[in-house]
Design a protein around this motif. Structure first.
Motif, PDB file in Angstrom:
ATOM      1  N   GLY A  34       3.227   1.625 -14.515  1.00  0.00           N
ATOM      2  CA  GLY A  34       3.151   1.624 -15.969  1.00  0.00           C
ATOM      3  C   GLY A  34       1.733   1.681 -16.501  1.00  0.00           C
ATOM      4  N   ILE A  35       0.867   2.409 -15.798  1.00  0.00           N
ATOM      5  CA  ILE A  35      -0.524   2.565 -16.253  1.00  0.00           C
ATOM      6  C   ILE A  35      -0.739   4.010 -16.691  1.00  0.00           C
ATOM      7  CG2 ILE A  35      -1.416   0.689 -14.823  1.00  0.00           C
ATOM      8  CD1 ILE A  35      -2.341   2.766 -12.798  1.00  0.00           C
ATOM      9  N   ASP A  36      -1.836   4.257 -17.396  1.00  0.00           N
ATOM     10  CA  ASP A  36      -2.095   5.635 -17.827  1.00  0.00           C
ATOM     11  C   ASP A  36      -2.561   6.476 -16.643  1.00  0.00           C
ATOM     12  OD1 ASP A  36      -5.411   5.941 -18.442  1.00  0.00           O
ATOM     13  OD2 ASP A  36      -4.578   3.903 -18.323  1.00  0.00           O
ATOM     14  N   PHE A  37      -2.411   7.807 -16.785  1.00  0.00           N
ATOM     15  CA  PHE A  37      -2.711   8.730 -15.690  1.00  0.00           C
ATOM     16  C   PHE A  37      -4.184   8.676 -15.279  1.00  0.00           C
ATOM     17  CE2 PHE A  37      -3.896  12.894 -13.990  1.00  0.00           C
ATOM     18  CZ  PHE A  37      -3.015  12.981 -12.922  1.00  0.00           C
ATOM     19  N   ALA A  38      -5.091   8.572 -16.237  1.00  0.00           N
ATOM     20  CA  ALA A  38      -6.521   8.531 -15.916  1.00  0.00           C
ATOM     21  C   ALA A  38      -6.859   7.325 -15.035  1.00  0.00           C
ATOM     22  CB  ALA A  38      -7.354   8.500 -17.198  1.00  0.00           C
ATOM     23  N   THR A  39      -6.265   6.206 -15.337  1.00  0.00           N
ATOM     24  CA  THR A  39      -6.478   5.013 -14.508  1.00  0.00           C
ATOM     25  C   THR A  39      -5.870   5.220 -13.126  1.00  0.00           C
ATOM     26  OG1 THR A  39      -6.447   3.632 -16.478  1.00  0.00           O
ATOM     27  CG2 THR A  39      -6.111   2.516 -14.376  1.00  0.00           C
ATOM     28  N   GLY A  40      -4.704   5.850 -13.089  1.00  0.00           N
ATOM     29  CA  GLY A  40      -4.076   6.159 -11.806  1.00  0.00           C
ATOM     30  C   GLY A  40      -4.916   7.114 -10.970  1.00  0.00           C
ATOM     31  N   LEU A  41      -5.544   8.070 -11.642  1.00  0.00           N
ATOM     32  CA  LEU A  41      -6.403   9.026 -10.930  1.00  0.00           C
ATOM     33  C   LEU A  41      -7.652   8.329 -10.390  1.00  0.00           C
ATOM     34  CD1 LEU A  41      -6.671  11.951 -10.068  1.00  0.00           C
ATOM     35  CD2 LEU A  41      -7.786  12.431 -12.251  1.00  0.00           C
ATOM     36  N   TYR A  42      -8.226   7.442 -11.180  1.00  0.00           N
ATOM     37  CA  TYR A  42      -9.366   6.655 -10.711  1.00  0.00           C
ATOM     38  C   TYR A  42      -8.964   5.833  -9.483  1.00  0.00           C
ATOM     39  CZ  TYR A  42     -12.429   2.583 -10.462  1.00  0.00           C
ATOM     40  OH  TYR A  42     -13.238   1.581 -10.011  1.00  0.00           O
ATOM     41  N   TRP A  43      -7.806   5.187  -9.557  1.00  0.00           N
ATOM     42  CA  TRP A  43      -7.309   4.394  -8.425  1.00  0.00           C
ATOM     43  C   TRP A  43      -7.111   5.278  -7.195  1.00  0.00           C
ATOM     44  CZ3 TRP A  43      -2.786   5.320  -5.855  1.00  0.00           C
ATOM     45  CH2 TRP A  43      -2.479   4.429  -4.826  1.00  0.00           C
ATOM     46  N   ALA A  44      -6.486   6.448  -7.395  1.00  0.00           N
ATOM     47  CA  ALA A  44      -6.217   7.349  -6.268  1.00  0.00           C
ATOM     48  C   ALA A  44      -7.521   7.809  -5.607  1.00  0.00           C
ATOM     49  CB  ALA A  44      -5.398   8.548  -6.733  1.00  0.00           C
ATOM     50  N   ALA A  45      -8.516   8.137  -6.431  1.00  0.00           N
ATOM     51  CA  ALA A  45      -9.794   8.610  -5.887  1.00  0.00           C
ATOM     52  C   ALA A  45     -10.503   7.518  -5.087  1.00  0.00           C
ATOM     53  CB  ALA A  45     -10.687   9.113  -7.014  1.00  0.00           C
ATOM     54  N   THR A  46     -10.518   6.291  -5.612  1.00  0.00           N
ATOM     55  CA  THR A  46     -11.195   5.217  -4.878  1.00  0.00           C
ATOM     56  C   THR A  46     -10.402   4.797  -3.644  1.00  0.00           C
ATOM     57  OG1 THR A  46     -10.203   3.514  -6.292  1.00  0.00           O
ATOM     58  CG2 THR A  46     -12.391   4.316  -6.905  1.00  0.00           C
ATOM     59  N   THR A  47      -9.090   4.878  -3.730  1.00  0.00           N
ATOM     60  CA  THR A  47      -8.255   4.497  -2.585  1.00  0.00           C
ATOM     61  C   THR A  47      -8.341   5.543  -1.478  1.00  0.00           C
ATOM     62  OG1 THR A  47      -6.765   3.276  -4.031  1.00  0.00           O
ATOM     63  CG2 THR A  47      -5.913   3.896  -1.871  1.00  0.00           C
ATOM     64  N   ALA A  48      -8.294   6.826  -1.840  1.00  0.00           N
ATOM     65  CA  ALA A  48      -8.325   7.898  -0.842  1.00  0.00           C
ATOM     66  C   ALA A  48      -9.636   7.929  -0.074  1.00  0.00           C
ATOM     67  CB  ALA A  48      -8.078   9.243  -1.509  1.00  0.00           C
ATOM     68  N   THR A  49     -10.710   7.527  -0.719  1.00  0.00           N
ATOM     69  CA  THR A  49     -12.007   7.517  -0.037  1.00  0.00           C
ATOM     70  C   THR A  49     -12.252   6.212   0.705  1.00  0.00           C
ATOM     71  OG1 THR A  49     -13.117   6.704  -2.017  1.00  0.00           O
ATOM     72  CG2 THR A  49     -13.056   9.101  -1.688  1.00  0.00           C
ATOM     73  N   SER A  50     -11.266   5.348   0.702  1.00  0.00           N
ATOM     74  CA  SER A  50     -11.291   4.022   1.338  1.00  0.00           C
ATOM     75  C   SER A  50     -12.333   3.094   0.728  1.00  0.00           C
ATOM     76  CB  SER A  50     -11.456   4.119   2.862  1.00  0.00           C
ATOM     77  OG  SER A  50     -12.760   4.489   3.218  1.00  0.00           O
ATOM     78  N   THR A  51     -12.780   3.406  -0.490  1.00  0.00           N
ATOM     79  CA  THR A  51     -13.678   2.508  -1.204  1.00  0.00           C
ATOM     80  C   THR A  51     -12.889   1.331  -1.732  1.00  0.00           C
ATOM     81  OG1 THR A  51     -15.057   4.368  -1.808  1.00  0.00           O
ATOM     82  CG2 THR A  51     -15.359   2.347  -3.067  1.00  0.00           C
ATOM     83  N   GLY A  52     -11.841   1.616  -2.495  1.00  0.00           N
ATOM     84  CA  GLY A  52     -10.917   0.605  -2.987  1.00  0.00           C
ATOM     85  C   GLY A  52     -11.590  -0.623  -3.558  1.00  0.00           C
ATOM     86  N   TYR A  53     -12.136  -0.536  -4.746  1.00  0.00           N
ATOM     87  CA  TYR A  53     -12.849  -1.653  -5.349  1.00  0.00           C
ATOM     88  C   TYR A  53     -11.976  -2.881  -5.579  1.00  0.00           C
ATOM     89  CZ  TYR A  53     -16.548   1.727  -6.161  1.00  0.00           C
ATOM     90  OH  TYR A  53     -17.518   2.652  -5.995  1.00  0.00           O
ATOM     91  N   GLY A  54     -10.680  -2.693  -5.703  1.00  0.00           N
ATOM     92  CA  GLY A  54      -9.795  -3.821  -5.916  1.00  0.00           C
ATOM     93  C   GLY A  54      -9.575  -4.151  -7.368  1.00  0.00           C
TER      94      GLY A  54
END
Length: 124
Positions: A34-54
Motif C-alpha cells: 500500500g505504498i506509492d510506486f516511486a517509494t516502491g521503486l526506490y525500495w526495489a533499487a536499494t534491495t536489488a543492489t543489496s544496499t537495503g538501507y532498511g
C-alpha cells in the motif's frame, strides 16, 4: 540457460531485464504494502543492489516474498550475467583471424602448393 544467454546477449538487453525486474518488483511491493510506486521503486533499487538501507521494508508476507525473490534474482541471475558479458568482452581475442581471412590464407596456401608441385614436376 542457453535461451537466457541468447536473450541477454548485449548490455542493452541486460539493462532492460534489470529494469523490468525493478519495475515489476516495485509494482508488486506497492500493491502488497500500500505504498506509492516511486517509494516502491526506490525500495526495489536499494534491495536489488543489496544496499537495503532498511528505511523501507515489507511488512506483509507477500511483500517479503517479493523481497526474497528480488534479492535472489538480482544476485544469482542478473549479476552473473553482467559479469559473464564483461569477461567475454575482456577475453575477446582481437588477434584471431576472421572467417574471410582464414579463407584467404587457405586459398593462398593452395596456390603455393600448386606452384611447388609444378616446379617439382618440371625439375624432374
Amino acid at each position: 540457460m542457453q535461451k537466457l544467454r541468447a536473450a541477454t546477449d548485449t548490455f542493452i538487453e541486460l539493462a532492460i531485464l534489470y529494469a523490468v525486474l525493478l519495475l515489476v518488483s516495485a509494482a508488486l511491493l506497492s500493491h502488497f504494502e500500500g505504498i506509492d510506486f516511486a517509494t516502491g521503486l526506490y525500495w526495489a533499487a536499494t534491495t536489488a543492489t543489496s544496499t537495503g538501507y532498511g528505511d523501507i521494508s515489507p511488512k506483509t508476507g507477500a511483500g517479503q516474498l517479493v523481497a526474497v525473490i528480488l534479492m535472489h534474482l538480482s544476485i544469482f541471475v542478473v549479476a552473473p550475467l553482467i559479469v559473464v558479458r564483461l569477461v567475454d568482452r575482456l577475453n575477446e581475442n582481437r588477434d584471431a583471424f576472421t572467417h574471410e581471412e582464414q579463407l584467404h590464407i587457405l586459398e593462398s596456401l593452395a596456390r603455393i602448393e600448386a606452384r611447388l608441385d609444378r616446379l617439382e614436376s618440371g625439375a624432374r
